[in-house]
Motif scaffolding. Structure first.
Motif, PDB file in Angstrom:
ATOM      1  N   UNK A 274      87.104  57.862  51.763  1.00 38.37           N
ATOM      2  CA  UNK A 274      86.376  56.653  51.372  1.00 38.37           C
ATOM      3  C   UNK A 274      85.991  55.817  52.587  1.00 38.37           C
ATOM      4  N   UNK A 275      86.868  55.764  53.598  1.00 38.21           N
ATOM      5  CA  UNK A 275      86.577  54.979  54.795  1.00 38.21           C
ATOM      6  C   UNK A 275      85.328  55.491  55.514  1.00 38.21           C
ATOM      7  N   UNK A 276      85.090  56.812  55.438  1.00 31.45           N
ATOM      8  CA  UNK A 276      83.964  57.406  56.170  1.00 31.45           C
ATOM      9  C   UNK A 276      82.707  57.544  55.332  1.00 31.45           C
ATOM     10  N   UNK A 277      82.811  57.503  54.011  1.00 35.64           N
ATOM     11  CA  UNK A 277      81.634  57.798  53.165  1.00 35.64           C
ATOM     12  C   UNK A 277      81.185  56.629  52.302  1.00 35.64           C
ATOM     13  N   UNK A 278      81.875  55.505  52.340  1.00 30.23           N
ATOM     14  CA  UNK A 278      81.520  54.408  51.438  1.00 30.23           C
ATOM     15  C   UNK A 278      80.358  53.557  51.948  1.00 30.23           C
ATOM     16  N   UNK A 279      79.868  53.807  53.172  1.00 26.56           N
ATOM     17  CA  UNK A 279      78.766  53.034  53.771  1.00 26.56           C
ATOM     18  C   UNK A 279      79.121  51.568  53.915  1.00 26.56           C
ATOM     19  N   UNK A 280      80.406  51.291  54.194  1.00 25.85           N
ATOM     20  CA  UNK A 280      80.821  49.904  54.385  1.00 25.85           C
ATOM     21  C   UNK A 280      80.536  49.391  55.771  1.00 25.85           C
ATOM     22  N   UNK A 281      80.438  50.295  56.749  1.00 26.79           N
ATOM     23  CA  UNK A 281      80.168  49.877  58.131  1.00 26.79           C
ATOM     24  C   UNK A 281      78.773  50.357  58.541  1.00 26.79           C
ATOM     25  N   UNK A 282      78.657  51.645  58.838  1.00 28.59           N
ATOM     26  CA  UNK A 282      77.346  52.210  59.197  1.00 28.59           C
ATOM     27  C   UNK A 282      76.598  52.628  57.938  1.00 28.59           C
ATOM     28  N   UNK A 283      75.266  52.643  57.969  1.00 33.81           N
ATOM     29  CA  UNK A 283      74.490  53.094  56.793  1.00 33.81           C
ATOM     30  C   UNK A 283      74.833  54.539  56.418  1.00 33.81           C
ATOM     31  N   UNK A 284      74.702  54.823  55.135  1.00 35.38           N
ATOM     32  CA  UNK A 284      75.020  56.162  54.624  1.00 35.38           C
ATOM     33  C   UNK A 284      74.185  57.231  55.331  1.00 35.38           C
TER      34      UNK A 284
ATOM     35  N   UNK B 185      79.423  40.223  56.751  1.00 37.98           N
ATOM     36  CA  UNK B 185      78.891  41.577  56.597  1.00 37.98           C
ATOM     37  C   UNK B 185      79.974  42.604  56.331  1.00 37.98           C
ATOM     38  N   UNK B 186      81.159  42.421  56.954  1.00 39.44           N
ATOM     39  CA  UNK B 186      82.234  43.396  56.788  1.00 39.44           C
ATOM     40  C   UNK B 186      83.161  43.078  55.613  1.00 39.44           C
ATOM     41  N   UNK B 187      82.998  41.900  54.960  1.00 41.92           N
ATOM     42  CA  UNK B 187      83.907  41.497  53.880  1.00 41.92           C
ATOM     43  C   UNK B 187      83.960  42.531  52.748  1.00 41.92           C
ATOM     44  N   UNK B 188      82.831  43.105  52.245  1.00 47.91           N
ATOM     45  CA  UNK B 188      82.930  44.103  51.177  1.00 47.91           C
ATOM     46  C   UNK B 188      83.786  45.304  51.556  1.00 47.91           C
ATOM     47  N   UNK B 189      83.682  45.718  52.818  1.00 47.70           N
ATOM     48  CA  UNK B 189      84.415  46.903  53.266  1.00 47.70           C
ATOM     49  C   UNK B 189      85.909  46.600  53.379  1.00 47.70           C
ATOM     50  N   UNK B 190      86.253  45.475  54.048  1.00 47.72           N
ATOM     51  CA  UNK B 190      87.674  45.182  54.262  1.00 47.72           C
ATOM     52  C   UNK B 190      88.372  44.728  52.984  1.00 47.72           C
ATOM     53  N   UNK B 191      87.656  44.049  52.083  1.00 47.95           N
ATOM     54  CA  UNK B 191      88.258  43.705  50.792  1.00 47.95           C
ATOM     55  C   UNK B 191      88.592  44.963  49.993  1.00 47.95           C
ATOM     56  N   UNK B 192      87.660  45.923  49.948  1.00 49.73           N
ATOM     57  CA  UNK B 192      87.914  47.180  49.236  1.00 49.73           C
ATOM     58  C   UNK B 192      89.087  47.918  49.865  1.00 49.73           C
ATOM     59  N   UNK B 193      89.099  47.964  51.199  1.00 52.52           N
ATOM     60  CA  UNK B 193      90.191  48.655  51.894  1.00 52.52           C
ATOM     61  C   UNK B 193      91.532  47.988  51.608  1.00 52.52           C
ATOM     62  N   UNK B 194      91.588  46.653  51.686  1.00 52.83           N
ATOM     63  CA  UNK B 194      92.858  45.951  51.451  1.00 52.83           C
ATOM     64  C   UNK B 194      93.357  46.148  50.040  1.00 52.83           C
ATOM     65  N   UNK B 195      92.480  46.055  49.038  1.00 49.90           N
ATOM     66  CA  UNK B 195      92.923  46.227  47.651  1.00 49.90           C
ATOM     67  C   UNK B 195      93.408  47.656  47.391  1.00 49.90           C
ATOM     68  N   UNK B 196      92.762  48.651  48.021  1.00 50.36           N
ATOM     69  CA  UNK B 196      93.183  50.045  47.821  1.00 50.36           C
ATOM     70  C   UNK B 196      94.557  50.275  48.459  1.00 50.36           C
ATOM     71  N   UNK B 197      94.737  49.787  49.696  1.00 50.70           N
ATOM     72  CA  UNK B 197      96.032  49.957  50.378  1.00 50.70           C
ATOM     73  C   UNK B 197      97.118  49.181  49.641  1.00 50.70           C
TER      74      UNK B 197
END
Length: 784
Positions: A698-708, A588-600
């Motif tokens: 992006x960490x707070x508004x991308x809806x990667x963890x909690x729903x938008x 469930x968290x893979x889309x969020x952490x993959x996006x975060x890792x590639x951006x960093x």
């Protein structure tokens, strides 16, 4: 080819320099560290729930319920021992409090001593719910408390089922007792049916007798009705007689009084008729004089008509003369104006001659001393003065002529009005003449009428005398009739009082008989209802006996089993059907952490790779752009490959389509890389700060963890503007949902971001001059 040559030389220089190669190699693993380590840490936290220590305290003392021992607390402990949801620690209350205080336990579950006792209050007037006390140690770990809350709800459900099973067993025991009681009730209902039959027979006899009573009272009531009507009519006639006789007596008295007034009036009328006759004689004389006067008026108006005709003719002539006078005054005013204009010119000429002679005399003193010249000067001055006075006089005459013309016009208007008034006067005189003629005719008719009226007045005076004599005789007879009317009114009043008393008695008799009739009818109706009710009672008691017997037979077939008790305790079971199942937290968290890792990872690359310079001295703008872009793109490719391999094969991430997962990961990495390259190339060190701010948003508004929908409303504005929103959505599609059309849409949006920022990078290189050797050398020092 020249651009690739610059890129090759820059890449070769970096690979030959360990101080550059090592940081580049480390940067390649930044996305792996973010996505791999974070996902590994949270891959399946519920899989190790059995390692989470939880204190359980059971203080329940049990209770008796319907002859059975209810130990809900012990049942809950037995249930917990069967499951490995947490690391259960069954301790005392003191041990639990101490463990929560020193953080030995993440939470405590306490069963109070009255837990079972409150569960037995189901049928009390004020039932009390049994409580399980849940004490999470949120200060130690908030999420553990939330997870424990969910587990306690499940425990509550299981304990409730156990308590309900106890209720159900008691209910089934009662059903057995009820079955016996229903059989006995069936026997009693049979006896009730037999008694209802006897009551039904008695109700039939009662109804028959009440029908006879109702029929008799009806006949009696019918006989009273004619008597009541006769007495009523008699009373009405007596009342009418009393009222009429009273009215007659009063009328005779009034007539007698009025007769006296009438007699007085007749006497006065007789005297008045004589006076009328005398007055009419005088009126006839006045009417004759009026007729003679109107005849004179007719002759006078005839003469007045002739005079007004002359006035009309004279006013017409006056109007014509004034019109001619207006034309003459207009011509006079015009002539005087022309004369005034001429005198102005003459005055100006005389003054000019006088001034010229003066100047001539001044220019020649000898000539000025000549007597002839002096006379000429005096004459010219006198002429100039005279012409000026003449001009002023003519000016006044012209103004007077103008005023005269205005007055003449007003006179013409007055003459017009005079002529109009004369015509109206002539018309009025004509009307006056016609009216005098009509008045003369009327006075003649009046004179004739006065003669006839005088004759009638003489006849009226003679008749009045006869009427006065007759009125005296009528008055005497009328007095006698008034006295008889008074006696008749007294007798009618006494008769009306007697008939009223008789009517009251008859009314009371009819009312009493009517009440008896109504009562007998109500008794008869009630007997019918009683008969009907007894029929229903008889039928219902038979049916009740039959139904109770059937119910006893059916309830006796109910047999209590464990399966039935469990069904009563838990009649509903939840069947979960997951849409697009996600097996664990890591997936469930893979889309969020993959996006975060590639951006960093893209951001860290800007720290080890030169942004603007090149190893090739004198490289062109475009070649430096190609070299830098290919360097960052190569880093992006390697980072995306490493991150994909680690999560697919190192963590065991299951995706819907592996090739599309690789492709979307590379598109995301390349888009992030080109966007960050543009910002840092333009802004240098401040650009990295800008990128970090963008990352935070992006960490707070991308809806990667909690729903938008759960974030603040003002943050939702940034969601569609930032690239990580689309990377998270695309990864969800390719990993979990399999919605490839949505994935390609998000990939297209990311590509647009990347291309736009790549164009900004190109704009920077193409609008800046070549870096000087000092700047190039300084950047080379960073790579050494």
């Amino acid at each position: 080819m020249k651009s690739l040559s610059v890129f090759t030389k820059d890449l070769g220089a970096a690979l030959r320099n360990p101080k550059v190669l090592i940081p580049m190699f480390v940067v390649l693993f930044i996305p792996v560290l973010y996505s791999g380590l974070f996902l590994k840490a949270f891959w399946d936290p519920y899989g190790k729930m059995s390692d989470l220590p939880v204190a359980v305290v059971n203080e329940d003392k049990g209770a008796d319920y319907e002859g059975q021992k209810l130990t809900a607390g012990n049942d809950m402990i037995a249930e917990l021992k069967k499951t490995d949801g947490f690391q259960w620690n069954f301790v005392t209350r003191a041990q639990a409090d101490a463990g929560l205080k020193d953080n030995s336990y993440y939470m405590a579950i306490v069963v109070p001593e009255d837990f079972s006792a409150k569960a037995t209050t189901l049928l009390d007037d004020e039932p009390q719910q049994a409580k399980i006390i849940f004490e999470p140690n949120e200060g130690y770990n908030f999420l553990a408390g939330q997870i424990g809350g969910t587990a306690v709800k499940d425990i509550k459900t299981k304990v409730s089922a156990k308590v309900t099973e106890a209720y159900t067993e008691s209910v089934f025991d009662k059903i057995t007792e009820i079955s016996t009681g229903i059989g006995e009730a069936g026997d009693g209902a049979t006896q009730i049916a037999a008694g209802a039959g006897k009551l039904d027979d008695g109700a039939v006899k009662l109804q028959e007798n009440l029908l006879l009573l109702t029929d008799g009272t009806g006949k009696l009531l019918n006989g009273v009705a004619p008597l009541t009507k006769g007495v009523t009519d008699l009373n009405t006639g007596a009342a009418a007689l009393e009222s009429g006789s009273s009215t007659l007596a009063g009328g005779l008295q009034q007539l007698s009084a009025a007769h006296k007034q009438l007699q007085d009036g007749v006497t006065q009328s007789s005297a008045g008729s004589k006076q009328l006759s005398d007055g009419l004689q005088k009126t006839a004389t006045g009417a004759a004089q009026l007729q003679a006067g109107t005849q004179s008026a007719v002759e006078g108006t005839t003469k007045l008509q002739a005079g007004t005709a002359s006035v009309v003719d004279g006013s017409a002539k006056l109007q014509a003369g004034l019109t001619s006078s207006v034309d003459g005054s207009a011509k006079l005013a015009a002539g005087l104006k022309a004369s005034t204009d001429g005198s102005v010119k003459v005055s100006a000429g005389a003054k000019a001659v006088a001034d010229g002679l003066q100047q001539l005399a001044k220019s020649d003193p000898q000539l000025a001393a000549s007597p002839a010249v002096q006379k000429l000067l005096a004459a010219s001055a006198a002429v100039a003065t005279g012409t000026e006075q003449l001009q002023q006089s003519q000016q006044q005459l012209a103004e007077g002529a103008t005023a005269l013309h205005s007055g003449q016009e007003q006179l013409v208007l007055g003459a017009d009005q005079l002529h109009t008034g004369a015509q109206q006067l002539d018309a009025g005189v004509t009307q006056l003449h016609e009216g005098a003629q009509q008045l003369n005719a009327g006075s003649t008719q009046l004179l004739n009428g006065q003669k006839q009226l005088s004759q009638g007045a003489t006849t009226l005076a003679a008749g009045g005398n006869k009427l006065a004599a007759g009125m005296k005789q009528f008055g005497a007879k009328l007095s006698e009739a008034a006295a008889g009317g008074t006696q008749l009114a007294a007798g009618g009043k006494a008769l009306q009082a007697g008939t009223s008393t008789l009517l009251s008695g008859v009314g009371q008799l009819g009312s009493g008989i009517s009440s008896v009739a109504d009562g007998s009818k109500q008794l008869s109706d009630g007997a019918g209802e009683l008969k009907k009710g007894m029929d229903e009672l008889k039928s219902g008691s038979n049916e009740l006996a039959s139904k109770l017997t059937d119910a006893a037979a059916q309830t006796s077939t109910v047999k209590k089993t464990d399966a039935m008790v469990q069904m009563f305790a838990q009649p509903v079971e939840i069947e979960t059907q997951v849409v697009n199942e996600v097996p664990n937290y890591g997936t469930g968290f893979a889309p969020y952490f993959l996006s975060l890792g590639l951006f960093v990872g893209a951001l860290i690359c800007t720290l080890v790779i030169p942004m603007r310079g090149s190893e090739v001295i004198g490289a062109s703008r475009f070649n430096r752009f190609i070299s830098r872009t290919l360097s960052f793109s190569l880093m992006s490719l390697i980072q995306s490959l490493l991150a994909s391999i680690v999560v697919l094969y190192g963590l065991g991430l299951n995706v819907q389509n592996v090739p599309l997962f690789y492709a979307f990961t590379f598109i995301t990495s390349l888009s992030f890389m080109w966007a960050i390259q543009a910002v840092v190339t333009w802004l240098d060190q401040p650009g990295r700060f800008v990128v970090i701010v963008i990352l935070i948003f992006q960490l707070t508004t991308s809806a990667g963890t909690f729903p938008l929908e759960l974030i603040p409303n003002w943050m939702k504005f940034f969601n569609p503007l930032l690239p990580m929103t689309y990377s998270v959505k695309g990864f969800k599609a390719v990993i979990s949902t399999g919605d490839y059309s949505a994935m390609w849409g998000d990939a297209g949006t990311l590509a647009i971001y990347g291309i736009v920022f790549l164009a900004l990078t190109l704009a920077y290189f193409m609008t800046r001059d070549l870096e000087n050797e000092v700047e190039v050398t300084s950047e080379q020092v960073l790579t050494v």
